[in-house]
Structure formats: structure tokens, C-alpha cells
Scaffold this motif. Structure first.
Motif, PDB file in Angstrom:
ATOM      1  N   SER A  45       0.881  -1.076  -0.049  1.00  0.00           N
ATOM      2  CA  SER A  45       0.250   0.154  -0.022  1.00  0.00           C
ATOM      3  C   SER A  45       1.024   0.971  -0.417  1.00  0.00           C
ATOM      4  CB  SER A  45      -0.872  -0.107   1.371  1.00  0.00           C
ATOM      5  OG  SER A  45      -0.616   0.114   2.569  1.00  0.00           O
ATOM      6  N   ASP A  46       2.229   1.351   0.029  1.00  0.00           N
ATOM      7  CA  ASP A  46       2.977   2.664   0.636  1.00  0.00           C
ATOM      8  C   ASP A  46       3.502   2.817  -1.121  1.00  0.00           C
ATOM      9  OD1 ASP A  46       4.122   0.101   0.646  1.00  0.00           O
ATOM     10  OD2 ASP A  46       5.958   0.561   0.977  1.00  0.00           O
ATOM     11  N   LEU A  47       3.253   1.900  -1.475  1.00  0.00           N
ATOM     12  CA  LEU A  47       3.768   1.871  -3.336  1.00  0.00           C
ATOM     13  C   LEU A  47       2.465   2.379  -3.918  1.00  0.00           C
ATOM     14  CD1 LEU A  47       6.223  -0.846  -4.209  1.00  0.00           C
ATOM     15  CD2 LEU A  47       6.972   0.976  -2.667  1.00  0.00           C
ATOM     16  N   PHE A  48       1.521   2.212  -4.208  1.00  0.00           N
ATOM     17  CA  PHE A  48       0.139   2.474  -4.623  1.00  0.00           C
ATOM     18  C   PHE A  48      -0.280   3.573  -3.807  1.00  0.00           C
ATOM     19  CE2 PHE A  48       1.770  -1.267  -6.463  1.00  0.00           C
ATOM     20  CZ  PHE A  48       2.911  -1.698  -7.038  1.00  0.00           C
ATOM     21  N   GLN A  49      -0.066   4.515  -3.762  1.00  0.00           N
ATOM     22  CA  GLN A  49      -1.489   5.465  -3.004  1.00  0.00           C
ATOM     23  C   GLN A  49      -1.272   7.000  -3.509  1.00  0.00           C
ATOM     24  OE1 GLN A  49       0.169   6.494   0.961  1.00  0.00           O
ATOM     25  NE2 GLN A  49       2.488   5.430   0.027  1.00  0.00           N
ATOM     26  N   ASP A  50      -2.661   7.963  -3.075  1.00  0.00           N
ATOM     27  CA  ASP A  50      -2.846   9.037  -3.790  1.00  0.00           C
ATOM     28  C   ASP A  50      -2.422   9.268  -5.231  1.00  0.00           C
ATOM     29  OD1 ASP A  50      -2.688   9.760  -1.264  1.00  0.00           O
ATOM     30  OD2 ASP A  50      -0.529  10.486  -0.864  1.00  0.00           O
TER      31      ASP A  50
END
Length: 324
Positions: A45-50
Motif C-alpha cells: 500500500s505504500d507504493l500505490f497511494q495518492d
């Protein structure tokens, strides 16, 4: 299905290290269930946000819910699943007798995936395929050229990466950092324990697939089938037109074309759009620089995994990238 007992093993990387071929092997065994989406990326989830999540959704351009409801048995390689319900849907057909896996290669680089997987299933087994980091970097770069995401030379591409600093993942690809394995592997060993983490070398997987796959199956508590068809994924090819390659990637027309012509038709069309990859992308100066930069991490990784990584150092020396 017992709450979060599925999936119960994770092939977390590294990217560009024959994990697609491994996925195909597992798909040939009745003891294992593999989802229709090889890399759902749910726990990274840290790589695919905002903004970068939207970027990746644009690049992937897959209606996941529609795909899972379809009768199409042809798997897709990559998607970004963010909803728990959709992730569970991937595994709804797992039989009680089967072990099930997630083959998302972003999990190795992700700083949160290991802990999120542990929270999901603390008894999960972790498999990591490690490749000579310089070769892996070049292969990763060639993938982005093939997808039309860059038209830069490798030197210029890495310069651009460095200039982007800590830009969001997807706007920057972090191809060098993906090959700094020691800290990434240690994260999984620290969280899951060394007995629940299996590392194998890409080079062994390619040169002796039967023995290496048998090791992985044994680690997961299963026996390898009497015969397997281990087909290494096709080597990265050079697009004949970077503009056309980029357009194909952005519009995601491959599934549509596959529906029209099938897998054999795609094999026939591939030479029209791609040519043999160039071997001169990596200059000798850059190769030496990369080998030196990775050397310290390889030393640290060697201590962590407990076996020699001289196969990588020897490759560098033979190619004149590293001194004796």
C-alpha cells in the motif's frame, strides 16, 4: 476457508527474476492454487497511494471486478487491488486441500508489505528469488522501454531516477534500489523468522529448474509433480516504435487482441512490434560503477542467506566489471 489463512505463501520478488515462470509452474500442480491475477499488489500500500495510485491504474487499465466475474481463463500479470473484498475474491475457489499463493514482486521492495502480510497471516511462508542485481536492473529498464514508458538511454534513465529523489513510486521506478536486497530480505526474516523464508537464486532457477523448484515445493510442504513445463519468460525485447509501444501499454489493448487471435496469434504478432533486444545498452563504465555500488550489499546479503553469492561476483569479474 479459514479467515486469513488464504493465501498461505507469498512469492515476493524480486522483480524481473523469473517469478512469472514460477507462477506457471505452480499453476501446473493440483496441490496449489494461483489467482487469475499474478500480481495483485494488495499489501504494497505504500507504493500505490495518492497520485501514483492513479498513475498505476492508468497504466494497468484493468477493470478487476469485471475481469474476476468473466469466464476468461487467461491470467493477467499485474494489477493494483486496494479493497479487501476484491482481494478475497481472488481466492474464493481455493480447495481445502490446496495451498494458495500471491506472486506480487513489489512486496520485496515495499517497506510495509511484510508487516501487512504478517498481520493477515502470521503463519505464511515467504519465497524470494534473487537475481544478479546488475542484470536485474538492466532487465527492469528494458521492461520500461518495451512498455514505452521511457525512450532514454540507460545512463540517462538512471540519471533521471537520481534527480527525482524521493518521488512517488510509479513516477520514479527505483530500479537501482530494487536490487539492494539485503535490507529487503532482512525485513522478512525479522518478521517471519528465518525458517519461514526461502531464498533461491534466479541463476539456479534458470540453469537447473527441476532441482530449484523441488526445493521450493519441499519448503512449502509439497512434492513436485512428475513432470513440469518450466518455460522461462521471454527475454525483454526492444520495441520497433517507442510511441506505438507506449500507446499499446496505455490503452491496454493486449487482452482485447488476445481475445481475437489467441496466444498463438500474439506470438505471431510480437515480431511485428518488437525486435531482438540490444546488447549495448549497458556501457562498460556504467557496469563497473553498478557492480561496485552493489558489492557491499551483496556481502551483507551473503551473510544473511548463509550461502555463497560468488556466482554474481564471478559474472562481474568475467565481464571485466570487478577486479580480482
Amino acid at each position: 476457508m479459514n479467515n486469513n489463512s488464504v493465501p498461505n505463501f507469498y512469492v515476493v520478488g524480486a522483480a524481473r527474476s523469473a517469478t512469472t515462470s514460477l507462477y506457471s509452474v505452480f499453476n501446473q500442480s493440483k496441490d496449489f492454487f494461483v489467482p487469475k491475477i499474478k500480481e495483485p499488489n494488495y499489501f504494497a500500500s505504500d507504493l500505490f497511494q495518492d497520485v501514483n495510485r492513479e498513475y498505476w491504474r492508468h497504466m494497468v487499465n484493468v477493470d478487476v471486478d469485471k475481469f474476476l466475474r468473466s469466464t476468461d481463463d487467461e491470467p493477467i500479470n499485474f494489477s493494483v487491488i486496494t479493497e479487501e473484498e476484491t482481494y478475497r475474491e481472488l481466492y474464493k475457489n481455493v480447495a481445502q486441500s490446496q495451498k494458495s499463493g500471491d506472486f506480487s514482486t513489489t512486496y520485496l521492495y515495499s517497506k510495509v508489505a511484510a508487516s501487512r502480510i504478517f498481520q493477515w497471516n502470521s503463519s505464511a511462508k515467504i519465497v524470494i528469488v534473487l537475481r544478479n542485481p546488475v542484470d536485474r536492473l538492466v532487465s527492469h529498464y528494458q521492461l520500461y522501454r518495451r512498455l514505452g514508458r521511457t525512450d532514454l538511454s540507460l545512463d540517462a534513465f538512471l540519471d533521471r531516477e537520481a534527480a527525482l529523489g524521493d518521488a512517488p513510486y510509479g513516477l520514479k521506478y527505483y530500479v537501482f534500489e530494487h536490487g539492494e536486497y539485503a535490507g529487503q530480505v532482512k525485513r522478512y526474516v525479522d518478521i517471519f523468522g528465518a525458517s519461514n523464508v526461502k531464498t533461491v537464486l534466479y541463476e539456479n532457477l534458470v540453469s537447473d529448474p527441476a532441482s530449484t523448484v523441488a526445493e521450493i515445493f519441499d519448503f512449502l510442504g509439497s512434492s513436485m509433480p512428475a513432470s513440469i513445463d518450466f518455460q522461462q519468460a521471454a527475454a525483454s525485447a526492444e520495441p520497433r516504435s517507442l510511441f506505438l509501444s507506449s500507446l499499446i501499454s496505455r490503452l491496454n489493448i493486449k487482452p482485447f487482441v488476445h481475445g481475437l487471435v489467441g496466444a498463438k496469434g500474439l506470438d505471431y504478432l510480437r515480431p511485428i512490434f518488437f525486435k531482438e533486444k540490444r546488447d549495448d545498452m549497458l556501457s562498460s563504465g556504467l557496469a563497473v560503477e553498478l557492480a561496485i555500488k552493489y558489492s557491499g550489499d551483496v556481502d551483507e546479503l551473503e551473510e544473511l542467506v548463509g550461502y555463497s553469492l560468488d556466482i554474481w561476483r564471478r559474472s562481474w569479474r568475467e565481464r571485466g566489471w570487478l577486479g580480482e
